[in-house]
Design a protein around this motif. Structure first.
Motif, PDB file in Angstrom:
ATOM      1  N   TYR A 420       0.831  -1.217   0.000  1.00  0.00           N
ATOM      2  CA  TYR A 420       0.000   0.000   0.000  1.00  0.00           C
ATOM      3  C   TYR A 420       0.862   1.263   0.000  1.00  0.00           C
ATOM      4  N   THR A 421       1.857   1.309   0.889  1.00  0.00           N
ATOM      5  CA  THR A 421       2.686   2.513   0.959  1.00  0.00           C
ATOM      6  C   THR A 421       3.584   2.642  -0.274  1.00  0.00           C
ATOM      7  N   ARG A 422       4.063   1.522  -0.816  1.00  0.00           N
ATOM      8  CA  ARG A 422       4.823   1.616  -2.064  1.00  0.00           C
ATOM      9  C   ARG A 422       3.914   2.089  -3.194  1.00  0.00           C
ATOM     10  N   GLY A 423       2.655   1.673  -3.147  1.00  0.00           N
ATOM     11  CA  GLY A 423       1.709   2.154  -4.152  1.00  0.00           C
ATOM     12  C   GLY A 423       1.558   3.665  -4.106  1.00  0.00           C
ATOM     13  N   ILE A 424       1.489   4.209  -2.895  1.00  0.00           N
ATOM     14  CA  ILE A 424       1.390   5.668  -2.760  1.00  0.00           C
ATOM     15  C   ILE A 424       2.630   6.337  -3.348  1.00  0.00           C
ATOM     16  N   ALA A 425       3.808   5.793  -3.006  1.00  0.00           N
ATOM     17  CA  ALA A 425       5.049   6.381  -3.512  1.00  0.00           C
ATOM     18  C   ALA A 425       5.115   6.268  -5.040  1.00  0.00           C
ATOM     19  N   ASN A 426       4.726   5.118  -5.603  1.00  0.00           N
ATOM     20  CA  ASN A 426       4.693   4.973  -7.056  1.00  0.00           C
ATOM     21  C   ASN A 426       3.738   5.972  -7.699  1.00  0.00           C
ATOM     22  N   HIS A 427       2.599   6.174  -7.053  1.00  0.00           N
ATOM     23  CA  HIS A 427       1.629   7.149  -7.561  1.00  0.00           C
ATOM     24  C   HIS A 427       2.247   8.547  -7.613  1.00  0.00           C
ATOM     25  N   GLU A 436      -1.018   0.982  -9.215  1.00  0.00           N
ATOM     26  CA  GLU A 436      -2.240   0.175  -9.253  1.00  0.00           C
ATOM     27  C   GLU A 436      -1.936  -1.286  -8.922  1.00  0.00           C
ATOM     28  N   ALA A 437      -0.802  -1.783  -9.432  1.00  0.00           N
ATOM     29  CA  ALA A 437      -0.431  -3.170  -9.128  1.00  0.00           C
ATOM     30  C   ALA A 437      -0.206  -3.352  -7.627  1.00  0.00           C
ATOM     31  N   ASP A 438       0.425  -2.375  -6.989  1.00  0.00           N
ATOM     32  CA  ASP A 438       0.653  -2.465  -5.540  1.00  0.00           C
ATOM     33  C   ASP A 438      -0.661  -2.422  -4.764  1.00  0.00           C
ATOM     34  N   PHE A 439      -1.558  -1.512  -5.139  1.00  0.00           N
ATOM     35  CA  PHE A 439      -2.829  -1.421  -4.428  1.00  0.00           C
ATOM     36  C   PHE A 439      -3.621  -2.725  -4.570  1.00  0.00           C
ATOM     37  N   ARG A 440      -3.585  -3.306  -5.746  1.00  0.00           N
ATOM     38  CA  ARG A 440      -4.324  -4.558  -5.947  1.00  0.00           C
ATOM     39  C   ARG A 440      -3.639  -5.719  -5.213  1.00  0.00           C
ATOM     40  N   ALA A 441      -2.301  -5.662  -5.118  1.00  0.00           N
ATOM     41  CA  ALA A 441      -1.595  -6.678  -4.332  1.00  0.00           C
ATOM     42  C   ALA A 441      -1.961  -6.558  -2.855  1.00  0.00           C
ATOM     43  N   TYR A 458     -10.357   6.355  -5.344  1.00  0.00           N
ATOM     44  CA  TYR A 458     -10.265   7.800  -5.572  1.00  0.00           C
ATOM     45  C   TYR A 458      -9.284   8.108  -6.703  1.00  0.00           C
ATOM     46  N   SER A 459      -8.168   7.374  -6.742  1.00  0.00           N
ATOM     47  CA  SER A 459      -7.177   7.600  -7.796  1.00  0.00           C
ATOM     48  C   SER A 459      -7.760   7.269  -9.163  1.00  0.00           C
ATOM     49  N   LEU A 460      -8.538   6.195  -9.240  1.00  0.00           N
ATOM     50  CA  LEU A 460      -9.181   5.858 -10.508  1.00  0.00           C
ATOM     51  C   LEU A 460     -10.157   6.955 -10.928  1.00  0.00           C
ATOM     52  N   VAL A 461     -10.877   7.507  -9.959  1.00  0.00           N
ATOM     53  CA  VAL A 461     -11.798   8.604 -10.257  1.00  0.00           C
ATOM     54  C   VAL A 461     -11.037   9.802 -10.813  1.00  0.00           C
ATOM     55  N   GLU A 462      -9.957  10.166 -10.151  1.00  0.00           N
ATOM     56  CA  GLU A 462      -9.160  11.306 -10.587  1.00  0.00           C
ATOM     57  C   GLU A 462      -8.615  11.092 -12.000  1.00  0.00           C
ATOM     58  N   ARG A 463      -8.329   9.842 -12.344  1.00  0.00           N
ATOM     59  CA  ARG A 463      -7.809   9.530 -13.667  1.00  0.00           C
ATOM     60  C   ARG A 463      -8.935   9.327 -14.690  1.00  0.00           C
ATOM     61  N   GLY A 464     -10.172   9.292 -14.211  1.00  0.00           N
ATOM     62  CA  GLY A 464     -11.289   9.062 -15.115  1.00  0.00           C
ATOM     63  C   GLY A 464     -11.338   7.647 -15.643  1.00  0.00           C
ATOM     64  N   GLU A 465     -10.821   6.698 -14.905  1.00  0.00           N
ATOM     65  CA  GLU A 465     -10.739   5.307 -15.337  1.00  0.00           C
ATOM     66  C   GLU A 465     -11.614   4.395 -14.476  1.00  0.00           C
ATOM     67  N   LYS A 466     -12.221   3.410 -15.079  1.00  0.00           N
ATOM     68  CA  LYS A 466     -12.919   2.339 -14.361  1.00  0.00           C
ATOM     69  C   LYS A 466     -13.828   2.903 -13.267  1.00  0.00           C
ATOM     70  N   LEU A 467     -14.646   3.869 -13.659  1.00  0.00           N
ATOM     71  CA  LEU A 467     -15.428   4.599 -12.656  1.00  0.00           C
ATOM     72  C   LEU A 467     -16.445   3.709 -11.940  1.00  0.00           C
ATOM     73  N   LEU A 491     -16.611   9.130  -1.922  1.00  0.00           N
ATOM     74  CA  LEU A 491     -17.878   8.624  -2.454  1.00  0.00           C
ATOM     75  C   LEU A 491     -18.651   9.743  -3.144  1.00  0.00           C
ATOM     76  N   GLY A 492     -18.716  10.892  -2.504  1.00  0.00           N
ATOM     77  CA  GLY A 492     -19.382  12.026  -3.146  1.00  0.00           C
ATOM     78  C   GLY A 492     -18.692  12.442  -4.435  1.00  0.00           C
ATOM     79  N   TRP A 493     -17.371  12.371  -4.441  1.00  0.00           N
ATOM     80  CA  TRP A 493     -16.606  12.828  -5.607  1.00  0.00           C
ATOM     81  C   TRP A 493     -16.765  11.885  -6.794  1.00  0.00           C
ATOM     82  N   VAL A 494     -16.805  10.584  -6.548  1.00  0.00           N
ATOM     83  CA  VAL A 494     -17.001   9.660  -7.667  1.00  0.00           C
ATOM     84  C   VAL A 494     -18.402   9.835  -8.247  1.00  0.00           C
ATOM     85  N   LEU A 495     -19.400  10.088  -7.414  1.00  0.00           N
ATOM     86  CA  LEU A 495     -20.743  10.358  -7.915  1.00  0.00           C
ATOM     87  C   LEU A 495     -20.755  11.635  -8.753  1.00  0.00           C
TER      88      LEU A 495
END
Length: 585
Positions: A420-427, A436-441, A458-467, A491-495
């Motif tokens: 999770y923390t490596r995912g944040i750093a990669n982001h 994304e691979a780290d978050f899913r791991a 939230y990151s997917l929302v910001e990227r407009g992906e897989k909403l 949750l409000g932001w993805v909506l």
């Protein structure tokens, strides 16, 4: 550490086992630390007195000791000044300076739990065991559990095992005190070489359903079993408490037991160490319930009698760090020898203290040195990664986390968090594929963890992906953490991003009520209000967001929205305007 404490001879109708022990000592602690100052000085030095009170309020033990002592010059028998000078000295670990103050408190006839404890420390350190019996007979008590175990160890100190065992049995019979009495009885028997008797006591505790291992008692029982030639049983005890942890001392113990070596008993070898463990046990029991400044007094007492007990030293440093006494915490962590099996834990604690004190570069230097001296400990590299990430050195953090993940056992329960923390750093370094691979791991190891689901969603929302997937993730996170403002905001932001503006309003308002001074959440609420045509409220929220010190990029964008409205800002960013706000659907 203010409060004129008259804490001796406190009675309780309940024992001290687990919750009861915490409740009882916590009540004493609150009385000691939070009672109002009522001192009336005979000839007050106003400057010193006020400085002393301020030092006590902010847990500044160094200045507290100096100014309370200076104030005593004007009024040397004042109970409030004496008590606070005493506790300041103890909090600093300066027990030898606390002893004369404790003697004055007792001579003046004041009842003080900490003064009585301090004089017991003096008696144990000098092995003046008869002084302990005399003080108890005079009513100079601390608390029932402490008094009972102290008396038992004092009898052993005088060489009278029969009386010691009888005293331990009295403690065992006390309501709620069986665990502590049985554990210390086992220690006492083992300390004189009666390993069969010690094991029988542990067995009796298990049979009675009160056996709960601490780190020390588990090691002690394992050593006892090894002395009896039962290494397999000893390994079972170690595995029960420590599992597959990577602590070097436990790894060394496990290796010796596995190899069939006889492990010497050195957990508690003297009455002085036994008394030290009483104070360590009390500190552990009340930790998190009583104020940290009070718990600290017990860890300092334990260290005075048993300075080689690194577990107590580490707890002391942690308490000092919690109290924001960073220099003292750093000094305490640094006192752990390089030869100590827990040196790595002390250095990781010291690095955290340095970082909390704003000395991030120094913290990183400590961890880099530790990574060189302990290259095979994954937690060292993970800690280094955390510190680098917080210092915004994200690429270096990724490398440190990668090293940690390479070393961790596949079954380690903490690997998910490192992913999770490596995912944040990669982001942060724009490696979204790696993030994304780290978050899913992490989710594969800890399915439906709200923190991970929220960040990924939230990151997917910001990227407009897989909403749609992002919405499902965040809904799951919100159901698990309905009072977490950041998750409800997500949750409000993805909506909002899905164009479901009316649905988004309630969640955004809820998020803003949970995190009322968060600039991002207030900014988001403004955007949602704009989307549903509530332009005046949108401007109000954007102004609120500006007042909460957003980062520079966000601040520029918010000002632009205030000047021109959200639609024109979106158009300039190459995005579709929100036409609901202007009525042009």
């Amino acid at each position: 550490m203010q409060g004129s404490c008259t804490l001796g001879s406190r009675k309780t109708d309940k024992g001290f086992f687990v919750t009861v022990l915490r409740r009882s000592f916590s009540a004493i602690a609150m009385a000691c630390l939070l009672s109002p100052a009522t001192a009336v000085l005979a000839d007050p030095n106003a400057g010193s007195y006020l400085a002393a009170r301020h030092a006590g309020t902010v847990n500044d033990f160094v200045n507290g000791a100096a100014y309370f002592t200076k104030s005593l010059i004007a009024d040397p028998t004042n109970a409030y000044l004496l008590e606070n000078a005493l506790t300041s000295f103890i909090a600093l670990g300066q027990i030898d300076r606390a002893i004369p103050v404790a003697e004055v408190i007792v001579d003046q006839g004041y009842q003080s739990q900490m003064a009585h404890l301090t004089l017991n420390l003096q008696a144990a350190r000098t092995e003046s065991w008869s002084d302990i019996f005399t003080s108890l007979e005079m009513g100079q008590t601390v608390a029932p559990l402490v008094d009972g175990l102290t008396q038992a160890w004092a009898h052993l100190g005088e060489g009278d095992m029969s009386k010691a065992l009888a005293s331990f049995d009295q403690v065992i019979e006390g309501e709620g005190m069986a665990l502590y009495g049985l554990t210390h009885k086992a220690y006492a028997l083992a300390s004189v070489g009666d390993f069969e008797g010690a094991d029988a006591v542990f067995g009796a505790a298990a049979k009675a359903g009160v056996l709960r291992y601490s780190a020390r008692s588990a090691v002690a029982h394992a050593q006892i079993l090894s002395q009896l030639g039962r290494n397999d049983d000893a390994l079972a005890v170690v595995d029960t408490l420590f599992g597959n942890g990577t602590d070097p001392a436990i790894a060394e113990l496990r290796a010796k037991l596995t190899a069939g070596e006889g492990v010497a008993f050195d957990a508690i070898t003297s009455p002085v160490q036994g008394m030290a463990d009483i104070y360590h046990a009390v500190a552990g029991a009340v930790h998190g319930d009583a104020p940290d400044a009070y718990t600290l007094l017990y860890t300092r007492a334990a260290t005075y009698l048993d300075p080689d007990n690194t577990a107590t030293v580490l707890m002391t440093a942690e308490l000092l760090a919690n109290l924001q006494q960073y220099d003292l915490a750093n000094e305490t962590y640094a006192s752990v020898s390089r030869d100590d099996p827990s040196f790595h834990a002390a250095e990781m604690g010291r690095a955290e203290v340095l970082a909390d004190a704003g000395r991030k570069d120094a913290a990183i230097e400590v961890l880099e040195a530790l990574a060189r001296s302990h290259p095979d400990l994954p937690q060292v590299h993970a800690s280094k990664g955390d510190t680098l990430r917080r210092s915004e050195r994200f690429a270096e953090a990724v490398a440190a986390y990668t090293r940690a993940l390479d070393i961790y056992d596949s079954a380690s329960p903490v690997k998910w968090f490192v992913h999770y923390t490596r995912g944040i750093a990669n982001h942060k370094v724009d490696n979204w594929a790696g993030a994304e691979a780290d978050f899913r791991a992490a989710l594969a190891l800890r399915p439906d963890h709200p923190q991970v689901l929220n960040y990924l969603g939230y990151s997917l929302v910001e990227r407009g992906e897989k909403l749609d997937e992002a919405l499902s993730m965040i809904e799951t996170a919100a159901a698990a953490r309905p009072d977490n403002g950041a998750i409800i905001d997500s949750l409000g932001w993805v909506l909002f991003q899905l164009g479901r503006y009316e649905e988004a309003v309630g969640y955004m308002e809820r998020a803003a009520s949970l995190e009322p001074v968060d600039p991002v959440i207030n900014d988001h609420l403004g955007d949602v209000y704009w989307a549903v045509g509530r332009e005046t409220e949108a401007h109000f929220q954007w102004n609120r967001a500006l007042s909460f010190d957003p980062d520079d990029t966000d601040a520029v964008r918010i000002r632009d929205k205030l000047t021109r409205g959200l639609d024109l800002v979106l158009r300039d960013e190459g995005l579709d305007p929100i036409r609901v706000a202007s009525g042009n659907k």
